[in-house]
Design an enzyme around this catalytic site. Structure first.
Site, PDB file in Angstrom:
ATOM      1  CG  ASP A 129     -51.899  40.850  25.902  1.00  0.00           C
ATOM      2  OD1 ASP A 129     -51.902  40.489  27.091  1.00  0.00           O
ATOM      3  OD2 ASP A 129     -52.049  40.040  24.968  1.00  0.00           O
ATOM      4  CG  HIS A 144     -53.379  41.787  30.504  1.00  0.00           C
ATOM      5  ND1 HIS A 144     -53.491  40.793  29.580  1.00  0.00           N
ATOM      6  CD2 HIS A 144     -54.558  42.451  30.477  1.00  0.00           C
ATOM      7  CE1 HIS A 144     -54.692  40.842  29.019  1.00  0.00           C
ATOM      8  NE2 HIS A 144     -55.359  41.848  29.540  1.00  0.00           N
TER       9      HIS A 144
END
Length: 140
Positions: A73, A96
């Protein structure tokens, strides 16, 4: 769920930790001031959801530097109430990237200011540094 949580800390310094495979975010930082995280190594599989390396909110003067972050993430998730956040010399990826937000959910007003990203590398991330916002409804 986090591996580590820092709440209401002032003048905090954390270094030289190796963290791996948290079931959620690795480090939560809430209501802290003057915190420094450096020489950190944070890892989770690239396909693992909700494994932010750092999840920060309502904090100011926080520095992340000279660290390696490989998670599924956000390398750093910067939420409302944060100011003077500095990311320098990070190797981020996969994941991300560095994210500000999501801001403005349910027409809320949140402030994030003075975020600096310097000399960071993003390898295999879906983004570099980004701002995530919700659509604002102007109709009652």
């Amino acid at each position: 769920m986090q591996l580590l949580r820092f709440r209401s800390c002032n003048d905090l310094s954390v270094s030289s930790l190796n963290l791996a495979n948290s079931p959620g975010s690795h480090i939560a930082i809430n209501h802290c001031e003057n915190a420094r995280f450096f020489n950190m190594n944070i890892n989770a599989p690239g396909h693992s959801p909700n494994t932010d390396a750092y999840d920060i909110s309502s904090s100011k003067n926080v520095v992340f530097e000279d660290s390696t972050i490989a998670v599924g993430d956000d390398c750093i998730a910067i939420n409302g109430g944060c100011s003077y956040i500095n990311a320098t010399g990070l190797a981020c990826g996969p994941g991300h990237g560095i994210s500000i937000g999501s801001l403005g959910k349910n027409n809320s007003h949140e402030i994030v200011e003075e975020v600096y990203v310097n000399n960071c590398t993003f390898n295999g991330t879906t983004n570099g540094a980004r701002i995530k916002t919700w659509e604002v409804s102007i109709w009652p």
